[in-house]
Enzyme design. Sequence first.
Site, PDB file in Angstrom:
ATOM      1  N   SER A   1       0.850  -1.201   0.000  1.00  0.00           N
ATOM      2  CA  SER A   1       0.000   0.000   0.000  1.00  0.00           C
ATOM      3  C   SER A   1       0.879   1.242   0.000  1.00  0.00           C
ATOM      4  O   SER A   1       2.081   1.162   0.318  1.00  0.00           O
ATOM      5  CB  SER A   1      -0.863  -0.021   1.262  1.00  0.00           C
ATOM      6  OG  SER A   1      -1.417   1.245   1.543  1.00  0.00           O
TER       7      SER A   1
ATOM      8  N   TYR B   1      -3.531  -0.319   9.827  1.00  0.00           N
ATOM      9  CA  TYR B   1      -3.337  -0.656   8.412  1.00  0.00           C
ATOM     10  C   TYR B   1      -1.913  -0.309   7.976  1.00  0.00           C
ATOM     11  O   TYR B   1      -1.237  -1.114   7.321  1.00  0.00           O
ATOM     12  CB  TYR B   1      -4.373   0.124   7.600  1.00  0.00           C
ATOM     13  CG  TYR B   1      -4.439  -0.177   6.125  1.00  0.00           C
ATOM     14  CD1 TYR B   1      -5.117  -1.307   5.654  1.00  0.00           C
ATOM     15  CD2 TYR B   1      -3.869   0.680   5.189  1.00  0.00           C
ATOM     16  CE1 TYR B   1      -5.207  -1.570   4.298  1.00  0.00           C
ATOM     17  CE2 TYR B   1      -3.962   0.428   3.826  1.00  0.00           C
ATOM     18  CZ  TYR B   1      -4.634  -0.693   3.381  1.00  0.00           C
ATOM     19  OH  TYR B   1      -4.731  -0.947   2.042  1.00  0.00           O
TER      20      TYR B   1
HETATM   21  C1  GCO Z   1      -6.577   5.011   3.376  1.00  0.00           C
HETATM   22  C2  GCO Z   1      -5.976   3.642   3.018  1.00  0.00           C
HETATM   23  C3  GCO Z   1      -6.551   2.893   1.856  1.00  0.00           C
HETATM   24  C4  GCO Z   1      -5.924   2.898   0.475  1.00  0.00           C
HETATM   25  C5  GCO Z   1      -4.615   2.384   0.115  1.00  0.00           C
HETATM   26  C6  GCO Z   1      -3.576   3.347  -0.354  1.00  0.00           C
HETATM   27  O1  GCO Z   1      -5.913   5.992   3.079  1.00  0.00           O
HETATM   28  O2  GCO Z   1      -7.636   5.096   3.985  1.00  0.00           O
HETATM   29  O3  GCO Z   1      -4.678   3.778   2.885  1.00  0.00           O
HETATM   30  O4  GCO Z   1      -7.815   3.325   1.694  1.00  0.00           O
HETATM   31  O5  GCO Z   1      -6.744   2.119  -0.337  1.00  0.00           O
HETATM   32  O6  GCO Z   1      -4.183   1.223   0.644  1.00  0.00           O
HETATM   33  O7  GCO Z   1      -2.494   2.716  -0.914  1.00  0.00           O
END
Ligand code: GCO
Length: 260
Positions: A144, A157
């Site tokens: 990500s 995350y």
């Molecule tokens: C956010 C999260 C995810 C993204 C992603 C970005 O900013 O809320 O990061 O929604 O999808 O993984 O790379």
Amino acid sequence: MNLFDLTGKVALITGGTHGLGMAMAEGLASAGAELVITSTTPSKLEEALAHYTQKGYKASGYIFDVTDEKLAAEKVAEIEQKHQKIDILVNNAGIIKRVLAVDMPVEDFRKVIDVDLVGPFIMSQLVVKGMIKRKAGKIINICSMMSELGRDNVSAYASAKGGLKMLTRNLATEWAKHNIQVNGIGPGYFATSQTEPIRVDGNPFNEFIISRTPTGRWGNPEDLAGTTIFLASEASNFINGQIIYVDGGILATIGKPSNE
Ligand code: GCO
Ligand code: CA
């Protein structure tokens, strides 16, 4: 010889029922791979399999949770028995919980780490055994922007995705000698159901992302197909432990003032 040909390959995509997982699965199938997808929800799995079949792709599905190592071991054994082998593993299944760190229940933090980081570890460990025997394999971890950057609301995350980047490097280090390539894809901001809540018109985040992305738009899931095929194919045989960011240029730039 076509370096990108995946004919005869079996690709296991966790959570390949919608969104980016589905787009990556379709990319692999379009290059010739047979698809095996997983889900925790039978109805979603059925819907996805109908979609792949309608497109003319060979696909089958299995219901299990990637954080349940015992059940996952049984299912991987079953898949290997039915399909002879797993050539490509895409660790795509993931969840996000958007809550400020100060308010986040520890239980929720743990859950995100479990699905987004421990799950890929479990699946890689299970699938690599056959890959080691066959002396070939491709593992692709879906990272990500949050493997590199923080932002409000996504502490768990970001911790998981940063960890997944390092897991990628570590597994690459341990398994390269078996001719196994472990790499990652770091999607930028894509228009999927996962980003729906932050993409809706009127949410300032929507405009922020468009202006923050040099390409000037949200990614379309299909934008991921090429990189997925590349990392699953012979074309990437000497690439190991890398994360390829497919982000329209976000990580290349500091951004610009909103009035420019
Ligand atoms: C956010 C999260 C995810 C993204 C992603 C970005 O900013 O809320 O990061 O929604 O999808 O993984 O790379
Ligand atoms: Ca998703």
